[in-house]
Design an enzyme around this catalytic site. Structure first.
Site, short mmCIF file in Angstrom:
data_model
loop_
_atom_site.label_atom_id
_atom_site.label_comp_id
_atom_site.label_asym_id
_atom_site.label_seq_id
_atom_site.Cartn_x
_atom_site.Cartn_y
_atom_site.Cartn_z
N SER A 193 0.44 4.16 5.39
CA SER A 193 -0.58 3.35 4.72
C SER A 193 -1.89 3.41 5.49
O SER A 193 -2.96 3.28 4.92
CB SER A 193 -0.12 1.89 4.62
OG SER A 193 1.15 1.82 4.02
N ARG A 194 -1.79 3.61 6.81
CA ARG A 194 -3.00 3.61 7.65
C ARG A 194 -3.80 4.91 7.54
O ARG A 194 -4.93 4.95 8.03
CB ARG A 194 -2.64 3.32 9.11
CG ARG A 194 -2.20 1.89 9.35
CD ARG A 194 -2.08 1.58 10.83
NE ARG A 194 -1.89 0.16 11.08
CZ ARG A 194 -0.72 -0.42 11.30
NH1 ARG A 194 0.38 0.29 11.30
NH2 ARG A 194 -0.65 -1.73 11.52
N GLU B 253 4.52 7.91 -0.87
CA GLU B 253 5.78 8.64 -1.09
C GLU B 253 6.88 8.25 -0.10
O GLU B 253 8.05 8.31 -0.43
CB GLU B 253 5.53 10.15 -1.03
CG GLU B 253 5.11 10.76 -2.35
CD GLU B 253 6.16 10.59 -3.45
OE1 GLU B 253 7.34 10.90 -3.23
OE2 GLU B 253 5.78 10.11 -4.54
N GLY C 137 12.60 3.77 7.16
CA GLY C 137 12.16 5.14 7.39
C GLY C 137 12.28 5.53 8.85
O GLY C 137 11.98 4.73 9.75
N GLN C 138 12.68 6.77 9.09
CA GLN C 138 12.74 7.32 10.45
C GLN C 138 11.34 7.37 11.09
O GLN C 138 11.20 7.41 12.30
CB GLN C 138 13.36 8.73 10.39
CG GLN C 138 13.36 9.53 11.67
CD GLN C 138 14.17 8.87 12.78
OE1 GLN C 138 15.09 8.08 12.51
NE2 GLN C 138 13.84 9.17 14.03
N LYS C 139 10.32 7.33 10.24
CA LYS C 139 8.93 7.29 10.73
C LYS C 139 8.78 6.22 11.82
O LYS C 139 8.14 6.44 12.83
CB LYS C 139 8.02 6.98 9.54
CG LYS C 139 6.67 6.44 9.85
CD LYS C 139 5.65 7.53 9.90
CE LYS C 139 4.30 7.04 10.34
NZ LYS C 139 3.96 5.70 9.93
N TYR D 283 0.87 -1.18 0.00
CA TYR D 283 0.00 0.00 0.00
C TYR D 283 0.90 1.24 0.00
O TYR D 283 0.87 2.09 0.88
CB TYR D 283 -0.97 0.01 1.19
CG TYR D 283 -2.27 0.67 0.80
CD1 TYR D 283 -3.18 0.01 -0.03
CD2 TYR D 283 -2.58 1.96 1.21
CE1 TYR D 283 -4.36 0.63 -0.43
CE2 TYR D 283 -3.74 2.57 0.80
CZ TYR D 283 -4.63 1.91 -0.01
OH TYR D 283 -5.78 2.53 -0.41
N HIS E 54 7.50 5.26 1.17
CA HIS E 54 8.15 4.06 0.64
C HIS E 54 8.98 4.40 -0.61
O HIS E 54 10.10 3.93 -0.77
CB HIS E 54 7.12 3.01 0.23
CG HIS E 54 6.21 2.56 1.33
ND1 HIS E 54 4.87 2.85 1.35
CD2 HIS E 54 6.44 1.82 2.44
CE1 HIS E 54 4.31 2.30 2.42
NE2 HIS E 54 5.24 1.68 3.11
P1 AMP Z 1 5.57 -0.22 6.17
O1 AMP Z 1 5.07 -0.58 4.82
O2 AMP Z 1 4.65 0.66 6.94
O3 AMP Z 1 6.06 -1.41 6.96
O4 AMP Z 1 6.86 0.67 5.95
C1 AMP Z 1 7.95 0.21 5.19
C2 AMP Z 1 9.10 1.16 5.35
O5 AMP Z 1 8.71 2.45 4.89
C3 AMP Z 1 9.53 1.32 6.80
O6 AMP Z 1 10.95 1.38 6.86
C4 AMP Z 1 8.92 2.62 7.19
O7 AMP Z 1 9.60 3.30 8.22
C5 AMP Z 1 9.01 3.40 5.89
N1 AMP Z 1 8.05 4.49 5.90
C6 AMP Z 1 6.71 4.42 6.15
N2 AMP Z 1 6.16 5.64 6.14
C7 AMP Z 1 7.16 6.51 5.89
C8 AMP Z 1 7.24 7.94 5.77
N3 AMP Z 1 6.17 8.72 5.90
N4 AMP Z 1 8.44 8.50 5.50
C9 AMP Z 1 9.53 7.71 5.38
N5 AMP Z 1 9.54 6.37 5.48
C10 AMP Z 1 8.37 5.78 5.74
#
Ligand code: AMP
Length: 278
Positions: free
Chosen positions: A178-179, A26, A139-141, A23, A28
């Site tokens: 994604s949420r 930007e 991501g630092q998120k 999902y 990702h």
């Molecule tokens: P997820 O699909 O949520 O497991 O995220 C996959 C990767 O994308 C993880 O390393 C997250 O930290 C990164 N990520 C998710 N959202 C963001 C964001 N807004 N900015 C930067 N990286 C992100």
């Protein structure tokens, strides 16, 4: 997947890896771009990892759209999209987990999400073993996640360089997630208060505030403006060990998790230097 990586490595190519749960947005895509810039080959995984969701969490409803993800990735041109099935990753009789110990898995998200980081560390270790990347992009998120992975890499002597990239935000400051798709229109408007409360914390520190309790109190005031917002935690912690701090110092992580309606969102800022420029 392994054969592809082995071939690339034999050819002397460096492999960059971007693990995701799909999902895509930007946030990702920024990781994919960084990998493309720094590595010869870029591999993106899409796998909604059941092991990192609690029994009452949103694994079933987690948004999925492989067609849209593929379309978005087509523009970024990673070399491989690795999207294993649940059965491939966790076949029957799967019994081995990676549990990162120490303070980094005791605070922040670990408090309300028991076993979350065990699930994260396990799937990341598996993906690293399959893909054998030189560098992995996170991501630092998900600040705590990056610190847990860093510890796993160190403790288990894993030969991967961790690259932590900045948080990508919407125009109004809400961190891309994604949420965010779960949010109603009014919730979406309120969700920006998470970022605003972090901004206030940054401002207070810039102007001399150091007491964590006071800063948290001021952040709470901002978040309370959201009728649909329920605070899971606000924490001011050491950026290395994630232990709660009484006073802000260099390399402090200010992190929060809030339910906006039923949607749990996280965000954070890092204070590198407390005595930085005003
Ligand atoms: P997820 O699909 O949520 O497991 O995220 C996959 C990767 O994308 C993880 O390393 C997250 O930290 C990164 N990520 C998710 N959202 C963001 C964001 N807004 N900015 C930067 N990286 C992100």
């Amino acid at each position: 997947m392994r054969a592809y990586s082995q071939r690339a490595r034999r050819q002397g190519k460096t492999i960059g890896f971007v693990p995701t749960m799909g999902y895509l947005h930007e946030g990702h895509l920024s990781l994919v771009r960084s990998s493309k810039k720094e590595c010869d080959v870029t591999i993106v995984s899409i796998f909604v990892n059941p092991a990192q969701f609690g029994p009452k969490e949103d694994f079933k409803n987690y948004p999925r759209d492989m067609r849209k993800d593929k379309k978005l990735l087509k523009k970024e041109k990673p070399d491989v999209i690795f999207a294993p099935s649940r059965g491939e990753m966790y076949p029957d009789k799967f019994d081995t987990y990676v549990e990162v110990g120490g303070s980094v898995t005791k605070t922040l998200c670990a408090v309300s999400r028991a076993n979350h980081f065990k699930g994260v560390a396990t799937v990341v270790a598996k993906l690293f073993n399959i893909i054998m990347p030189d560098k992995a992009y996170f991501g630092q998120k998900d600040a705590q996640q990056t610190i847990v992975i860093k510890k796993m890499l160190c403790d288990l002597n894993m030969n991967v360089i961790l690259r932590v990239m900045p948080i990508i935000r919407e125009k109004d400051g809400l961190a891309r997630s994604s949420r965010n798709i779960y949010l109603s229109q009014t919730q979406r408007k309120e969700a920006v208060l998470l970022f605003k409360s972090l901004k206030i914390a940054q401002e207070l520190i810039k102007h001399g505030a150091r007491e964590a309790a006071y800063i948290k109190q001021e952040m709470k005031k901002i978040l309370k403006k959201g009728k649909d917002i329920k605070i899971d935690y606000i924490e001011i912690a050491g950026g290395e060990d994630l232990n709660p701090l009484k006073k802000v110092k260099d390399n402090t992580l200010i992190a929060l998790a809030c339910f906006v309606g039923k949607t749990r969102l996280i965000d954070n800022v890092v204070i590198d230097k407390v005595n930085g420029d005003i």
